[in-house]
Design a protein around this motif. Structure first.
Motif, PDB file in Angstrom:
ATOM      1  N   GLY A   1       0.795  -1.280   0.286  1.00 59.25           N
ATOM      2  CA  GLY A   1       0.113  -0.297  -0.456  1.00 59.25           C
ATOM      3  C   GLY A   1       1.140   1.148   0.145  1.00 59.25           C
ATOM      4  N   GLY A   2       0.896   2.149  -0.696  1.00 59.90           N
ATOM      5  CA  GLY A   2       1.788   3.469  -1.197  1.00 59.90           C
ATOM      6  C   GLY A   2       3.209   3.284  -1.247  1.00 59.90           C
ATOM      7  N   ILE A   3       3.314   2.165  -1.559  1.00 61.15           N
ATOM      8  CA  ILE A   3       5.319   2.008  -1.398  1.00 61.15           C
ATOM      9  C   ILE A   3       5.858   1.736  -2.514  1.00 61.15           C
ATOM     10  N   THR A   4       7.203   2.836  -2.127  1.00 60.55           N
ATOM     11  CA  THR A   4       7.881   3.478  -2.596  1.00 60.55           C
ATOM     12  C   THR A   4       9.328   2.761  -2.586  1.00 60.55           C
ATOM     13  N   ALA A   5      10.528   2.717  -3.182  1.00 66.49           N
ATOM     14  CA  ALA A   5      11.558   3.107  -2.844  1.00 66.49           C
ATOM     15  C   ALA A   5      12.199   3.696  -2.124  1.00 66.49           C
TER      16      ALA A   5
END
Length: 96
Positions: free
Chosen positions: A51-55
């Motif tokens: 959920g809403g994961i970015t590097a």
């Protein structure tokens, strides 16, 4: 938390927890936050954040005790998906 405990009791091998951050994949669903993720990680099973994961967010996700993170938009929408995937991995493979 009840779902995580029930899954552990039923013999789950790992847990998916989220949405950690607001996400376009599930509009209107509230973000549960890093505190929630940290509590789920204390259940004693490997936890994958969703959920809403970015590097960019992966180091703080790792610091909660999560074993990994899953992403859709950050990879599918990236100009170079392979490079984006490597950026995700660096949070777990490079010293913090």
């Amino acid at each position: 938390m009840a779902e995580a405990g029930a899954a552990r009791e039923e013999g789950a091998d790992f847990l998916l927890a989220g949405p950690v951050y607001p996400t376009g994949s599930h509009p209107g669903r509230p973000a549960l936050g890093l505190g929630f993720l940290e509590e789920v990680a204390k259940q004693g099973l490997p936890v994958v954040a969703i959920g809403g994961i970015t590097a960019y967010r992966c180091p703080e996700i790792r610091d909660t005790g999560a074993w990994g993170a899953a992403a859709i938009s950050a990879l599918w929408g990236a100009p170079d998906p392979a490079a984006a995937a490597m950026a995700f991995l660096s949070a777990w493979t490079e010293p913090s």
